[in-house]
Design a protein around this motif. Sequence first.
Motif, PDB file in Angstrom:
ATOM      1  N   VAL A 189      -2.710 -11.674   4.388  1.00 18.61           N
ATOM      2  CA  VAL A 189      -2.716 -11.519   5.850  1.00 18.61           C
ATOM      3  C   VAL A 189      -1.453 -10.835   6.360  1.00 18.61           C
ATOM      4  O   VAL A 189      -1.512  -9.820   7.062  1.00 18.61           O
ATOM      5  N   LEU A 190      -0.300 -11.370   5.998  1.00 21.88           N
ATOM      6  CA  LEU A 190       0.956 -10.909   6.584  1.00 21.88           C
ATOM      7  C   LEU A 190       1.264  -9.426   6.348  1.00 21.88           C
ATOM      8  O   LEU A 190       1.826  -8.777   7.234  1.00 21.88           O
ATOM      9  N   PRO A 191       0.906  -8.856   5.191  1.00 22.40           N
ATOM     10  CA  PRO A 191       1.189  -7.429   5.020  1.00 22.40           C
ATOM     11  C   PRO A 191       0.492  -6.536   6.035  1.00 22.40           C
ATOM     12  O   PRO A 191       0.866  -5.375   6.215  1.00 22.40           O
ATOM     13  N   HIS A 192      -0.528  -7.074   6.724  1.00 25.37           N
ATOM     14  CA  HIS A 192      -1.303  -6.293   7.683  1.00 25.37           C
ATOM     15  C   HIS A 192      -0.980  -6.657   9.130  1.00 25.37           C
ATOM     16  O   HIS A 192      -1.652  -6.185  10.054  1.00 25.37           O
ATOM     17  N   VAL A 193       0.051  -7.488   9.326  1.00 25.62           N
ATOM     18  CA  VAL A 193       0.404  -7.967  10.663  1.00 25.62           C
ATOM     19  C   VAL A 193       1.790  -7.454  11.028  1.00 25.62           C
ATOM     20  O   VAL A 193       2.726  -7.541  10.227  1.00 25.62           O
ATOM     21  N   SER A 194       1.920  -6.936  12.229  1.00 28.02           N
ATOM     22  CA  SER A 194       3.221  -6.452  12.691  1.00 28.02           C
ATOM     23  C   SER A 194       4.179  -7.621  12.892  1.00 28.02           C
ATOM     24  O   SER A 194       3.800  -8.693  13.384  1.00 28.02           O
ATOM     25  N   LEU A 195       5.422  -7.418  12.526  1.00 30.92           N
ATOM     26  CA  LEU A 195       6.456  -8.448  12.580  1.00 30.92           C
ATOM     27  C   LEU A 195       6.624  -9.037  13.973  1.00 30.92           C
ATOM     28  O   LEU A 195       6.984 -10.206  14.132  1.00 30.92           O
ATOM     29  N   GLU A 196       6.343  -8.255  15.000  1.00 33.88           N
ATOM     30  CA  GLU A 196       6.561  -8.711  16.377  1.00 33.88           C
ATOM     31  C   GLU A 196       5.663  -9.876  16.774  1.00 33.88           C
ATOM     32  O   GLU A 196       5.894 -10.528  17.797  1.00 33.88           O
ATOM     33  N   HIS A 197       4.649 -10.165  15.955  1.00 36.96           N
ATOM     34  CA  HIS A 197       3.705 -11.230  16.283  1.00 36.96           C
ATOM     35  C   HIS A 197       4.038 -12.556  15.596  1.00 36.96           C
ATOM     36  O   HIS A 197       3.263 -13.508  15.698  1.00 36.96           O
ATOM     37  N   LEU A 198       5.168 -12.620  14.910  1.00 34.08           N
ATOM     38  CA  LEU A 198       5.488 -13.790  14.085  1.00 34.08           C
ATOM     39  C   LEU A 198       6.735 -14.524  14.562  1.00 34.08           C
ATOM     40  O   LEU A 198       7.687 -13.903  15.035  1.00 34.08           O
ATOM     41  N   VAL A 199       6.712 -15.844  14.414  1.00 30.12           N
ATOM     42  CA  VAL A 199       7.918 -16.666  14.518  1.00 30.12           C
ATOM     43  C   VAL A 199       7.950 -17.571  13.292  1.00 30.12           C
ATOM     44  O   VAL A 199       6.927 -17.775  12.623  1.00 30.12           O
ATOM     45  N   LEU A 200       9.122 -18.105  12.989  1.00 29.28           N
ATOM     46  CA  LEU A 200       9.309 -18.907  11.777  1.00 29.28           C
ATOM     47  C   LEU A 200       9.390 -20.390  12.098  1.00 29.28           C
ATOM     48  O   LEU A 200       9.892 -20.778  13.161  1.00 29.28           O
ATOM     49  N   GLU A 201       8.929 -21.219  11.170  1.00 25.52           N
ATOM     50  CA  GLU A 201       8.948 -22.670  11.347  1.00 25.52           C
ATOM     51  C   GLU A 201       8.921 -23.350   9.992  1.00 25.52           C
ATOM     52  O   GLU A 201       8.597 -22.723   8.976  1.00 25.52           O
ATOM     53  N   THR A 202       9.254 -24.638   9.986  1.00 30.62           N
ATOM     54  CA  THR A 202       9.059 -25.424   8.765  1.00 30.62           C
ATOM     55  C   THR A 202       7.977 -26.481   8.922  1.00 30.62           C
ATOM     56  O   THR A 202       7.337 -26.858   7.956  1.00 30.62           O
ATOM     57  N   ASP A 203       7.771 -27.010  10.149  1.00 32.01           N
ATOM     58  CA  ASP A 203       6.900 -28.165  10.385  1.00 32.01           C
ATOM     59  C   ASP A 203       7.397 -29.377   9.611  1.00 32.01           C
ATOM     60  O   ASP A 203       6.617 -30.230   9.203  1.00 32.01           O
ATOM     61  N   CYS A 204       8.719 -29.442   9.403  1.00 36.62           N
ATOM     62  CA  CYS A 204       9.254 -30.575   8.667  1.00 36.62           C
ATOM     63  C   CYS A 204       8.953 -31.888   9.394  1.00 36.62           C
ATOM     64  O   CYS A 204       8.828 -31.889  10.615  1.00 36.62           O
ATOM     65  N   PRO A 205       8.739 -32.972   8.644  1.00 36.17           N
ATOM     66  CA  PRO A 205       8.996 -33.148   7.208  1.00 36.17           C
ATOM     67  C   PRO A 205       7.836 -32.735   6.304  1.00 36.17           C
ATOM     68  O   PRO A 205       7.823 -33.062   5.124  1.00 36.17           O
ATOM     69  N   TYR A 206       6.865 -32.013   6.863  1.00 33.61           N
ATOM     70  CA  TYR A 206       5.665 -31.639   6.112  1.00 33.61           C
ATOM     71  C   TYR A 206       5.787 -30.224   5.544  1.00 33.61           C
ATOM     72  O   TYR A 206       6.617 -29.433   5.970  1.00 33.61           O
TER      73      TYR A 206
END
Length: 257
Positions: free
Chosen positions: A190-207
């Motif tokens: 999926v990600l190779p076909h998605v522009s970076l501007e549409h993403l944010v980063l997370e961990t969802d910790c502790p999971y």
Amino acid sequence: MNLIETHAHLYSEQFRADQAEALHRAVAAGVGTILLPNVDHSTIEAMLALEAAAPATCYAMMGLHPCSVGPNVEKDLQEVESWLAQRPFVAVGECGIDLYWDKTYLPQQQEALRTQLRLAKQYDLPIVLHTRSAFEEAYALVAEAQDGTLRGVFHCFSDGLAEAERVIALGFKMGIGGVATFKNGGLDRVLPHVSLEHLVLETDCPYLAPVPYRGKRNEPAYLPLVLHRVAALLGQSPEAVAEATTRTARELFRLEP
């Protein structure tokens, strides 16, 4: 790097013994901002206490998690609404629909999401969506409510390219976490076909700890592992991904630099 961790339950009981140390490890790893999604009435006190203890780093959301939706949903939503009227929050969430564990309260989950979508528009806040085994059900309600003013993130995105394109068309972002590092997580398609501007980063910790910590307790200090995996999948430098996702998160959640 100055990464923004957009989804961390750092107030969880799993961090009772070392919350301060986990926060220190995150900052040392370059994670300068941590957003705290609420779960339900039982997590508000601990979440706000962490925000008060680290006001330059931690920022709280307010919402009702779909797995906490039950017979008392109206009372729980009244509490969410009361808190939103009392003080600022960075988002409405986490909320959405979860059909992985139990389908008993689907109508109540749908009504809870409708209410929180309304609140997001009322308070001009982004909404943070949980859509486990329920992308179609959640998407339908968000699309119905989208009048051009809604913004937010499909947190822990792990669906396919078709779903990613629909999220983007709605004007929403995708929260990418540890699943991106899993061998069979599917985001490599999926990600190779998605522009970076549409993403944010997370961990969802502790999971959902990323590889090589999969199966162990997750924490915000592991966010750079997600960053490097996303960079590899997009064929970009970690620095470029860090800069872009931080900028996107700042704009989405209206965070001061």
